[in-house]
Design an enzyme around this catalytic site. Structure first.
Site, PDB file in Angstrom:
ATOM      1  N   LYS A   1       9.397   6.783  22.207  1.00  0.00           N
ATOM      2  CA  LYS A   1      10.194   5.573  22.446  1.00  0.00           C
ATOM      3  C   LYS A   1      10.348   5.312  23.941  1.00  0.00           C
ATOM      4  O   LYS A   1      10.299   4.154  24.387  1.00  0.00           O
ATOM      5  CB  LYS A   1      11.561   5.723  21.786  1.00  0.00           C
ATOM      6  CG  LYS A   1      11.503   5.764  20.266  1.00  0.00           C
ATOM      7  CD  LYS A   1      12.865   6.060  19.665  1.00  0.00           C
ATOM      8  CE  LYS A   1      12.803   6.069  18.145  1.00  0.00           C
ATOM      9  NZ  LYS A   1      14.114   6.401  17.533  1.00  0.00           N
TER      10      LYS A   1
ATOM     11  N   ALA B   1       0.841  -1.196   0.000  1.00  0.00           N
ATOM     12  CA  ALA B   1       0.000   0.000   0.000  1.00  0.00           C
ATOM     13  C   ALA B   1       0.875   1.245   0.000  1.00  0.00           C
ATOM     14  O   ALA B   1       1.771   1.393   0.844  1.00  0.00           O
ATOM     15  CB  ALA B   1      -0.916   0.002   1.226  1.00  0.00           C
TER      16      ALA B   1
END
Length: 434
Positions: free
Chosen positions: A205, A44
């Site tokens: 993170k 995609a």
């Protein structure tokens, strides 16, 4: 031979192209590792007209209909980034029985718990090693290798762009703006570097790392965040004079609030690190994470934190694990949030401060400064006089405190700024690793 597994790629940028090329070039090897062939059934993308020869894929595999693609895949690799449409596509993929591999730290930092719940309900895997430190294997060691241990602290460099900038400033004396421009020219920084230099990438993170390490749900908004835009060449030189280097650190640790309640503190900010500390030796765009565990002691994970080829290593490792589970049954570890510790604010963190200030150059001022600091219950680790200035009769002081709560240190700085003998507090940076 088991029937081949259908792999869908969402996104085909630098990392996606590296993943696709590796899957095709080493197809037999992956078949042997997994126990079944891995066949890419679609990719995609947003723009069908853009050529992508580096992926080595048949152009007919590219589609703009990601919604349809994820419903006919056994394994979905999401490398498109952003919150939407990635969130909806991953939910849709798992609801149709696909296991998911993603490098999307922004999405996991914001909606990781919800995605875990979908994965648990559908009995599929959700893997994300590449979301935290690029090629550096950190998620699996924290989640699996240290599952029987107690992690007390995780501290590290998890953004290669800011490490490149600060390292270059330290080694050459250049200012931040020119070094950032060089990082952009070399491909380390995006045209819009906000996520890196403002600490937002490292913030997401840190939320993921803390959630795994402390078995507690930590979301991106829970993480205190400061970027590097305020770091000056004067700060770099001052750090060098006291044997330190400045790094943007993600720090996750167990703490206690003022009432003694146990919890976790998660923060991202620039900090002075002694040059004798392992993190001080991390140069260029590399990442490194220092883990302190009760039984294992001190561990350090180091490697390339960005780049298509290095990051593809982590993506492919997750893909192989998820594919093996499809072939042999079972699934990998899910969310581990059983401790549900409180997430404390920055005030509960224990750290040191480096303070660079201009004071009146006259007898007794040093004692006045020391008295202000002592009144807040903070002690001085070292103090040295920098330049004396002929104009205004000022002298520069470089001061490092012993560790104390961040709240006490913040009050100390406020009192110093208000003192009549202090002309200005030019810079305040935290100190870690002493």
């Amino acid at each position: 031979m088991t029937t081949s597994l259908r792999v869908a790629l969402l996104g085909c940028g630098v990392v996606g192209s590296a993943v696709a090329a590796r899957l095709q070039q080493h197809r037999d090897d992956f078949t042997a590792r997994v126990g079944a062939p891995l066949d890419i059934v679609g990719v995609a993308v947003r723009d069908l007209d853009r050529p992508r020869p580096e992926s080595g894929l048949d152009p007919s595999l590219f589609t703009t209909d990601a919604e349809e693609l994820v419903t006919r895949a056994d394994l979905v690799v999401e490398l498109m980034g952003g919150i939407e449409p990635a969130r909806g596509l991953l939910r849709r993929a798992m609801e149709h029985g696909a296991s998911v591999v993603t490098a999307n730290k922004a999405l996991l930092g914001e909606d990781g718990p919800e995605l875990y719940e979908v994965a648990e309900k559908q009995d599929v895997d959700l893997y994300y090693e590449a979301a935290v430190a690029g090629a550096v294997p950190l998620v699996r060691p924290l989640r699996e290798s240290l599952a029987g241990d107690t992690v007390h602290r995780v501290m590290g460099i998890v953004n290669g762009t800011t490490n490149f900038i600060l390292d270059k400033m330290d080694r050459t004396g250049a200012d931040l703006e020119s070094t950032l421009k060089e990082a952009q020219e070399l491909g380390y920084a995006e045209a819009d570097p906000t996520a890196d230099v403002e600490g937002l990438d490292a913030r997401a993170k840190a939320a993921i790392i803390a959630s795994i390490a402390f078995h507690t749900r930590v979301r991106t908004p829970d993480v205190y965040c400061e970027g590097i835009m305020g770091v000056t060449p004067d700060d770099i030189r001052a750090a060098r004079k006291i044997g330190c280097v400045i790094k943007l650190l993600a720090i996750c640790e167990r703490t206690a609030d003022p009432r003694g309640a146990l919890g976790v503190n998660v923060r991202v900010h620039p900090a002075l690190v002694p040059r004798t500390h392992p993190l001080a030796t991390v140069h260029d765009a590399f990442n490194a994470v220092f883990v302190e565990a009760e039984l294992a002691g001190e561990l350090m994970f180091y490697g390339q934190g960005a780049g298509g080829v290095p990051t593809s290593s982590a993506v492919l490792g997750d893909l192989v694990q998820a594919a093996r589970h499809k072939v042999r049954g079972g699934r990998g570890p899910g969310e581990s949030a059983y401790l549900a510790l409180d997430v404390h604010g920055i005030g509960s963190a224990t750290t040191g401060y480096f303070i660079r200030m201009d004071v009146q150059d006259r007898p007794g001022v040093l004692g006045q400064v020391a008295g202000v600091i002592a009144a807040q219950g903070v002690s001085i680790e070292s103090i040295r006089q920098g330049l004396k200035r002929s104009e205004g009769g000022l002298a520069t002081l470089h001061l490092v405190t012993h560790p104390a709560t961040d709240a006490a240190l913040a009050r100390t700085v406020d009192r110093l700024r208000a003192h009549e003998d202090v002309a200005s507090v030019a810079s305040v940076l935290r100190v870690e690793g002493l």
